[in-house]
Design a protein around this motif. Sequence first.
Motif, short mmCIF file in Angstrom:
data_model
loop_
_atom_site.label_atom_id
_atom_site.label_comp_id
_atom_site.label_asym_id
_atom_site.label_seq_id
_atom_site.Cartn_x
_atom_site.Cartn_y
_atom_site.Cartn_z
N VAL C 186 0.84 -1.20 0.00
CA VAL C 186 0.00 0.00 0.00
C VAL C 186 0.88 1.26 0.00
O VAL C 186 0.57 2.23 -0.69
CB VAL C 186 -0.96 0.00 1.21
N HIS C 187 1.99 1.20 0.73
CA HIS C 187 2.83 2.41 0.79
C HIS C 187 3.60 2.66 -0.50
O HIS C 187 3.79 3.80 -0.88
CB HIS C 187 3.80 2.32 1.97
N GLN C 188 4.04 1.58 -1.14
CA GLN C 188 4.99 1.77 -2.23
C GLN C 188 4.45 1.50 -3.62
O GLN C 188 5.06 1.89 -4.60
CB GLN C 188 6.23 0.87 -2.02
N MET C 189 3.35 0.74 -3.73
CA MET C 189 2.99 0.24 -5.05
C MET C 189 1.74 0.88 -5.64
O MET C 189 1.27 0.44 -6.68
CB MET C 189 2.76 -1.29 -4.98
N ARG C 190 1.18 1.88 -4.99
CA ARG C 190 -0.03 2.50 -5.54
C ARG C 190 0.27 3.08 -6.91
O ARG C 190 1.36 3.57 -7.18
CB ARG C 190 -0.52 3.60 -4.60
N ALA C 191 -0.74 3.02 -7.79
CA ALA C 191 -0.57 3.52 -9.15
C ALA C 191 -0.30 5.02 -9.10
O ALA C 191 -0.73 5.70 -8.17
CB ALA C 191 -1.84 3.25 -9.95
N PRO C 192 0.41 5.54 -10.11
CA PRO C 192 0.66 6.98 -10.13
C PRO C 192 -0.66 7.74 -10.05
O PRO C 192 -1.61 7.38 -10.74
CB PRO C 192 1.33 7.20 -11.48
N GLY C 193 -0.72 8.72 -9.20
CA GLY C 193 -1.93 9.52 -9.10
C GLY C 193 -2.89 9.03 -8.05
O GLY C 193 -3.87 9.70 -7.73
N ASN C 198 -7.56 8.33 -2.44
CA ASN C 198 -8.20 7.90 -3.69
C ASN C 198 -8.37 6.40 -3.72
O ASN C 198 -8.93 5.86 -4.67
CB ASN C 198 -7.35 8.31 -4.91
N MET C 199 -7.85 5.72 -2.70
CA MET C 199 -7.94 4.26 -2.69
C MET C 199 -9.39 3.85 -2.41
O MET C 199 -10.08 4.51 -1.63
CB MET C 199 -7.07 3.67 -1.57
N PRO C 200 -9.82 2.73 -2.99
CA PRO C 200 -11.12 2.19 -2.58
C PRO C 200 -11.05 1.78 -1.11
O PRO C 200 -9.97 1.73 -0.52
CB PRO C 200 -11.29 0.97 -3.49
N LEU C 201 -12.20 1.43 -0.53
CA LEU C 201 -12.22 1.23 0.92
C LEU C 201 -11.80 -0.18 1.33
O LEU C 201 -11.43 -0.39 2.49
CB LEU C 201 -13.59 1.58 1.47
N PHE C 202 -11.84 -1.14 0.42
CA PHE C 202 -11.33 -2.46 0.78
C PHE C 202 -9.82 -2.40 1.05
O PHE C 202 -9.37 -2.92 2.08
CB PHE C 202 -11.67 -3.49 -0.31
#
Lengths: 94, 206, 536
Positions: C186-193, C198-202
């Motif tokens: 979650v800390h390092q791999m989120r898509a650019p932007g 902006n993450m979904p809640l799951f």
Amino acid sequence: MSNNSSHITEYKVLGRILLILMFFTFATISVTSFNLASFTVTVALLIAGIKGYFVLSYFMHLKYENLLLRILVGMIFVLFALIVLITFIDYSYR
Amino acid sequence: MMSEKVTHIEEHRDDAASKLGMWLFIFTELLLFGGLFLVYSIYRAQYPANFHEASLELSVTIGAVNTIVLLFSSMTIAMALTAMQKNNKKLALRLILVTLLMALVFLVNKYFEWGAKFHHGLYPGSDLMALLERGHLLYFSLYFFMTGLHAFHIIVGMILLIVVYFKVKNGSIHFEKYFLLENGALYWHLVDLIWIFLFPLMYLIT
Amino acid sequence: MSNEVNKIEYVSYLEHQGRFKGLKSWIFATDHKRIALLYMYAIAAFFFIGALLGLLMRFELIAPGETIMKAQTYNGLFTVHGVIMIFMVVIPGLSAVFGNFFLPILIGAKDVAFPRLNLFSWWIFVFGSVLAVASQFLKSGPPDTGWTFYAPYSTTTGTSVIIATTAAFILGFSSILTGLNFLVTVHQMRAPGMKFFNMPLFPWAIYATAWIQLLATPIVGITLLMLIAERLFGIGFFDPNLGGDPVLFQHLFWIYSHPAVYIMILPAMGVITEIVPTFCQRKVYGYKAIALSSLAIAGVGFLVWGHHMYTSGMSENARWFFSLLTFIVAVPSAIKVFNWISTMYKGSIDLKPPFLFALAFIFLFIIGGTTGLILGSVATNIQVHDTSFIVAHFHYIIFGGMGFAFFAAIHYWLPKMYGRLYNFRRANIACIIMFIGFNTLYFPQFVIGIQGMPRRYFDYLPQFQTGHMISTIGGVILIFGLFYMLINLIKGARKGPKAPANPWNGSTLEWQIPSPPSLENFDEPFEVKANPYDYK
């Protein structure tokens, strides 16, 4: 790579930190050889805390890490302190 | 895009990710020992006098020597990282060796310390232990368990550093890609950090 | 490696040809989707074993006195049932299966941060599970301590406690590594932007869960190590005969095991939060409140462990303190329930199976949650402590909550995972059968619990027989519903009609890619929305 931006701690700084740590080690030995009653634990833990701070910030480079990591490390100690404190709510009033 | 589909993510490398992973692992280690420190603090609060008397059995000198040894090794491994960052492979290798040597000194010291206790019949499950007062018994139980677990971590740390040593030697850790050395060093500092708290709590009780 | 083809050919992860073939291509897979399925098959197997053991207990309790087994067998059964269900089913459950499969996809990553560590966690999980199951068949007999391993009984009983606790320790290690992996992901791999908000809640729920897995599990690890050392070397930590304090064991155990309840339920809440907006075609109500309440539950959840110990002889001050915190931790859970219901308000509700399961979840979770408050208050707790009221409450939260959320999740995501659809009508029937069976099984236990039926008893007074009888009938209905659902799902996954990429008209990232996804999830550019629940 992200490594290129990471901080380099000079040998001299590391050496100085070792001297500080050794100073506190002798300090804690001499302080606890007096009987300060219940303060002894406090003092011993305080000194250990200071030593821990130096190890974390310089040897482990925490001082140069991002804010998030520093906050997280702090939170771990806070969490542990809370757990100990709450357990003592039980044991101190039994 | 195309080539990424063929070569699998296994080759994928992210130094920041692996460093964060190491820190998270360190958190779990801290809390692992944290559980023991919690047990320690409860029993010490209940039997302060017994803990003091029992701690007199330990030699502050040996404890202090071991503290200095570990602090020194912590510095040398930090210096090894600095050397690697400055692309001084030879010095880095030497400093890792010094660290390993210090770890060995620590274990030898520990061996003699434990050996003396065993010699006097003080070990978990011994007849003498069963005769002790409650507080004394708890103190020695904690002493053996905590220092034992710590010594186990020293051994694990040594294995890690040996692996790192050979990786530096064969060049798979180099001055542009050294996160394994960095993580090994972090683990070693953790072992030191725990000892910083163990030492006053085990050896210096008044 | 050549660049002659410009178009990326779509090959689903199920058919992708890697280094290995056949079974090896699964058990040595580092792809998060395959590992998720590995977890699912293992967990489903353990779940049905655990459920059958539970059913055996129900048959024993159908009449007072010895019915189909000896008392000691019964002691073994409830321990095994507990160990399997807690450590091998519900704790890994949602996060290892759906977290593994959908966390990377929902945040726009092609895998978790450490794929090989992920595979390693699965192997540790299997190893630990084998040990746990083996402890049942050793000569010294299955452990009879209950899944809580309370000292001093656990330090003295002759049964194979050491193997069982070692298994729990190893399973805990697997849980830690999974949590660590997800946190870094979650800390390092989120898509650019894609920022945190902006993450979904799951993913938010999985993130909060991962923190608990990481920080709480070491405490139970060290506790179990101490227990093992006590049995092996006579190091007295918990046995009063060796100088120890048994209540301290309870403290240490619950410092982990209370947060562990949130390891079970937080991902469940996350699943429901995905399903409700999709089937109401409405923006989720109070996005930030739901996201932050996950973290709040994780945080406060660490500090309420003492409410399992009101009758242990804990001090008066500790009891009111834990009671207060327990009521506080109920607030963020309630926030979530309010938000789900507010999301449904004025939505265009589409009563497909996943949503039906989600509704069942909300209903059962409300009953489980509110009875939790009865237990959280000291005075009423002392009345119902260690009665079947606890058993009922716990199962409403864990089976009615986590279990039904798992079923909701599998009905929601199966089209994506296998690329096929199941029969909706049969799924709805299964849901209704299980809902009826579940309530018939556990609701009577509230009643006889208040009347004084103790938990973990193999025998009881005749006055409780009606309740036990109804309960056992409910158990049979529930098991029937479970198998009915299972068959429908297997049929669907194997031979069902092909599923489109977006069968539910969902708006989160997993619905933008083909069903089933390709090896690296995102072969084509995708759109990261500011609000993941972007419905008109």
